[in-house]
Scaffold this motif. Structure first.
Motif, PDB file in Angstrom:
ATOM      1  N   MET A 101      78.648  27.360  17.920  1.00  0.00           N
ATOM      2  CA  MET A 101      79.771  27.265  18.857  1.00  0.00           C
ATOM      3  C   MET A 101      79.409  26.360  20.035  1.00  0.00           C
ATOM      4  SD  MET A 101      81.262  31.137  19.169  1.00  0.00           S
ATOM      5  CE  MET A 101      81.930  32.051  17.770  1.00  0.00           C
ATOM      6  N   ASN A 102      78.214  26.564  20.549  1.00  0.00           N
ATOM      7  CA  ASN A 102      77.786  25.830  21.738  1.00  0.00           C
ATOM      8  C   ASN A 102      77.664  24.335  21.456  1.00  0.00           C
ATOM      9  OD1 ASN A 102      77.230  25.948  24.446  1.00  0.00           O
ATOM     10  ND2 ASN A 102      75.105  26.569  24.213  1.00  0.00           N
ATOM     11  N   LEU A 103      77.127  23.970  20.298  1.00  0.00           N
ATOM     12  CA  LEU A 103      76.999  22.556  19.945  1.00  0.00           C
ATOM     13  C   LEU A 103      78.383  21.912  19.844  1.00  0.00           C
ATOM     14  CD1 LEU A 103      74.210  22.719  17.191  1.00  0.00           C
ATOM     15  CD2 LEU A 103      73.944  22.039  19.586  1.00  0.00           C
ATOM     16  N   ILE A 104      79.314  22.614  19.202  1.00  0.00           N
ATOM     17  CA  ILE A 104      80.670  22.083  19.040  1.00  0.00           C
ATOM     18  C   ILE A 104      81.373  21.957  20.385  1.00  0.00           C
ATOM     19  CG2 ILE A 104      82.971  22.594  18.105  1.00  0.00           C
ATOM     20  CD1 ILE A 104      81.472  23.942  15.716  1.00  0.00           C
ATOM     21  N   MET A 105      81.204  22.976  21.233  1.00  0.00           N
ATOM     22  CA  MET A 105      81.876  22.968  22.532  1.00  0.00           C
ATOM     23  C   MET A 105      81.333  21.895  23.464  1.00  0.00           C
ATOM     24  SD  MET A 105      82.255  27.060  23.148  1.00  0.00           S
ATOM     25  CE  MET A 105      82.995  26.919  24.751  1.00  0.00           C
ATOM     26  N   HIS A 106      80.138  21.400  23.170  1.00  0.00           N
ATOM     27  CA  HIS A 106      79.567  20.339  23.994  1.00  0.00           C
ATOM     28  C   HIS A 106      79.732  18.964  23.354  1.00  0.00           C
ATOM     29  CE1 HIS A 106      77.858  23.652  26.293  1.00  0.00           C
ATOM     30  NE2 HIS A 106      77.637  22.774  27.253  1.00  0.00           N
ATOM     31  N   GLY A 107      80.745  18.862  22.488  1.00  0.00           N
ATOM     32  CA  GLY A 107      81.171  17.553  22.024  1.00  0.00           C
ATOM     33  C   GLY A 107      80.535  17.036  20.750  1.00  0.00           C
TER      34      GLY A 107
END
Length: 255
Positions: free
Chosen positions: A231-237
């Motif tokens: 989730m975090n990787l996706i949310m950071h673009g």
């Protein structure tokens, strides 16, 4: 549940912003394009190719909030929205990035409430609170969403760490290590973290390499933390094609 709700809102608003930008020369919005037979199939294909998933208009965050405001919302609506959006990635290159991503957010869990109405009331409160946040998706200088997300992950990990042996690395420590690891580098083909946790260190590295990092690799044993990592990787673009992750024990099986 809070982290999952934040992530879903991000997916929805990122979808709308990204697709509206692609369609601006056609002078049509994402929702209108999906209702137009001349655009529909192309827009679905674009969404799957560029974002890795497809979100139906009725499953978009703003429309779920509207159902809450109209007193016409059930927790089952949110569950359907999540399942359909995540299910759209099946059979595509992005499938691994989204597979079982919301497994920790069991909306049928009796801990949320014994009756469907009780669970609905509770998740409505969470969604409305998250809706009040200013995500600032267009503000490149201050990552409101990322900051809130990292704080919540920090709170989650510090509590879980006392019992499960897992600990959240403070941002300052991750920043220092990222700076030391990239001294003298102007470009980097790939970066890897074999005990990635929520991905904070990986995300810090890209701040100190002038040219774009081609690919991110990460491995994390804890299933819940592994979901937070993706989730975090996706949310950071990062797009699903820019990272490869493994839910595995590095000491026993180093992927």
């Amino acid at each position: 549940y809070i982290l999952g709700v934040i992530f879903y809102r991000y997916l929805s608003e990122h979808t709308e912003e990204y697709m509206n930008n692609l369609l601006k020369n056609d002078h049509i919005t994402y929702e209108d394009a999906l209702a137009d037979k001349d655009f529909h199939d192309t827009v679905v294909e674009w969404s799957l190719d560029y974002l890795g998933y497809f979100m139906k208009p009725e499953n978009m965050w703003k429309n779920l909030i509207k159902k809450i405001d109209d007193n016409n919302f059930s927790i089952q609506d949110f569950e359907t929205a999540i399942n359909e959006t995540m299910g759209s990635s099946v059979g595509h290159k992005s499938e691994a990035a989204f597979d079982k991503l919301f497994d920790d957010m069991n909306l049928q869990d009796k801990d949320l409430g014994r009756e469907v109405s009780d669970r609905t009331d509770l998740i409505k409160k969470v969604m409305l609170k998250v809706n009040d946040l200013n995500f600032g998706l267009k503000d490149a200088d201050f990552d409101v969403l990322g900051t809130a997300y990292m704080i919540l992950i920090g709170l989650f990990q510090s509590d879980a760490g006392k019992k499960g042996g897992e600990f959240f690395t403070p941002t300052s420590a991750a920043e220092l290590l990222a700076r030391l690891a990239t001294v003298g580098l102007t470009e980097c083909n790939s970066v890897s973290d074999c005990c990635a946790g929520s991905g904070s260190l990986l995300l810090q590295v890209q701040n100190y390499v002038p040219n774009k990092i081609s690919h991110f690799y990460a491995q994390e044993e804890n299933g819940s933390t592994y979901n937070l990592l993706r989730m975090n990787l996706i949310m950071h673009g990062l797009s699903p094609e820019e990272f490869t992750t493994y839910n595995d024990d590095t000491l026993r099986h180093d992927n």
